[in-house]
Write an enzyme that holds these catalytic residues in place. Structure first.
Site, short mmCIF file in Angstrom:
data_model
loop_
_atom_site.label_atom_id
_atom_site.label_comp_id
_atom_site.label_asym_id
_atom_site.label_seq_id
_atom_site.Cartn_x
_atom_site.Cartn_y
_atom_site.Cartn_z
CG ASP A 232 -0.33 -0.28 2.64
OD1 ASP A 232 0.90 -0.23 2.67
OD2 ASP A 232 -1.14 -0.70 3.37
CB THR A 233 3.96 2.34 1.71
OG1 THR A 233 3.36 1.78 3.12
CG2 THR A 233 4.72 3.67 1.80
N GLY A 401 -4.58 8.50 4.92
CA GLY A 401 -5.59 8.70 6.16
C GLY A 401 -5.25 9.58 7.00
#
Length: 482
Positions: A232-233, A401
């Site tokens: 995800d990073t 987020g």
């Protein structure tokens, strides 16, 4: 904390996102006569992914241009030769890896592992998870035919293809940092099986078409499954709206990953000493960074508050923290107990007592302690990056987020003495979609993708202020020891 199925639409200039489905991602603790184990509920996740795809297709049409899956790193599932999943994947916070770093170093010295893999040493890494299975003489390891990291596993369930995308494989501490292929020599020295290692493919690879059975069940067309930055990073960094070369990023969420994007790994003694990591990025880039215990601390505080009858949103907790006295109590995020779930309030109390600091006495003070300490950890990580790179970093881009936490964004600017550019919030999904668009030829390059991000999403800039008090706190913070 959660999973999402989002649909990205690209009109040639801007990209937009539409949320089709959101679902919780919870761990499950299973107890046996031999102890308990913390698992991921992978079948629940797979069901939610399918539900989300069906909803997306019902709204946006059956013939979507691609599907891309990204998840957290290091965790994996094992398949046997008959395509059976051998048990539920185990959570990286499970205690089975306790002591496994020392067990590995007895076989291959620490500096040799770093020289090969270039990865930050954390006991949750895949290497040490496999060491734990070897030490326990696990039957599952003997029966395994293929190891697939979490996004690779979902790609397999979609397509039947057993492949591993470069960025997710690089989180394992099992990849040769120079070649981008498995470090088989080191793994054999440690007595770990290499026959289970799948083919590694670059980000942007088409894994295969969705299986016909799923096409029928979900009422979708022959959608290609495309590997984005499956970590995800890696996808989030691809969506950083940055220009030039004097910037670093913080991918802010449960974990904070802070680093720079470079062309070749840095394997110097200084990088080893400071415990930085070389992970794979989109386009064959290296993400030279440090994994930091991010908003996990606040998440765990919130979980404990809820058990005690206090149900607060993250926004409410941040407001309470903003009203609390700043820099009153600080904690070392690398303190081992903070990485384990449960009783976070008690752990913070114990740390403050052991370091002769005031103990937080309100919910706002506990959250403020976590946020203050996180901002100062960013400062320490920035200092280390500049020391290794030999240059000054001019601006910090925060994506993900955590960009919604305006208090933390301003504190980061103040603590680091650098302007902070925050946004976009859904950087991971945006990067995922744009890497898919690169694979289909709709976006020509990573630089073009970042231009699209700048054209599509607003960001907020925070200028450093009142840095003197943060400088003083930082000197105290560096001396914290239990």
């Amino acid at each position: 904390e959660s999973g999402r199925v989002l649909v990205g639409s690209f009109d040639g200039e801007k990209v937009t996102l539409d949320e089709a489905h959101r679902f919780p991602n919870v761990s499950v603790r299973v107890g046996t006569a031999h102890g308990d184990t913390l698992h991921w509920d992978v079948l629940r996740l797979w069901t939610d992914i399918q539900d989300g795809l069906a909803k997306a297709a019902a709204t946006h049409g059956a013939n979507l241009s691609g599907i891309g899956v990204d998840t957290w790193g290091v965790d994996f599932g094992l398949l046997d030769a008959q395509d059976n999943l051998l048990g539920n994947p185990i959570h990286y916070r499970d205690a089975r890896t306790d002591g496994m770093m020392d067990a590995a170093f007895a076989g291959v010295p620490r500096d040799e592992i770093f020289a090969s893999t270039g990865l930050q040493f954390m006991q949750l890494n895949t290497l040490f998870q496999l060491m734990a299975m070897r030490e326990a003489k696990s039957d599952l390891l003997d029966a395994a035919d293929t190891m697939l990291f979490m996004p690779d596993l979902f790609n397999y369930l979609f397509t039947g293809e057993r492949k591993s995308e470069y960025s997710i494989a690089s989180t394992s501490q099992m990849l040769d940092a120079r070649t981008g292929q498995w470090a088989t020599g080191m793994l054999q020295q440690l007595g770990l099986p290499t026959k289970i290692l799948p083919q590694i493919v670059p980000s942007g690879s088409v894994i295969g078409p969705i299986q016909k059975r799923l096409m029928t069940e979900l009422n979708v067309g022959a959608i290609p499954v495309i590997a984005p930055g499956c970590h995800d990073t890696a996808s989030a960094v691809a969506a950083a709206p940055a220009e030039g070369g004097d910037w670093c990023y913080i991918s802010s969420g449960t974990w904070s990953l802070m680093g720079v994007e470079i062309d070749k790994p840095i394997l110097t003694p200084k990088a080893l000493q400071l415990n930085y990591t070389n992970e794979g990025g989109v386009g064959g880039k290296i993400r030279f960074l440090k994994n930091i215990m991010g908003l996990w601390l606040v998440q765990e505080c919130r979980r404990q508050f809820l058990k005690e009858g206090h149900d607060h949103s993250y926004s409410e907790l941040t407001t309470m923290a903003s009203r609390a006295e700043g820099l009153r109590s600080l904690i070392d995020l690398d303190h081992a107990p903070f990485g384990l779930p449960g009783q976070m309030i008690n752990k913070i109390e114990d740390f403050c007592k052991a370091t002769h600091q005031p103990v937080p006495n309100s919910r706002g003070e506990f959250v403020r302690c976590c946020l203050d300490s996180l901002a100062l950890t960013y400062r320490k990580t920035l200092d280390g990056l500049e020391a290794v790179l030999g240059k000054k970093i001019a601006v910090i881009h925060i994506v993900g987020g955590g960009t919604q936490n305006e208090l933390l964004n301003q504190m980061t600017a103040d603590a680091c003495g650098r302007p902070v550019v925050a946004g976009p919030v859904e950087a991971t999904a945006i990067g995922n979609v744009l890497v898919q668009a690169m694979a289909t030829g709709d976006v020509p390059s990573l630089a073009a993708a970042r231009t699209i991000v700048r054209n599509s999403f607003d960001v907020k800039r925070y200028e450093p202020a009142d840095t003197g008090k943060w400088d003083a706190a930082y000197e105290k913070f560096k001396l914290l020891k239990t």
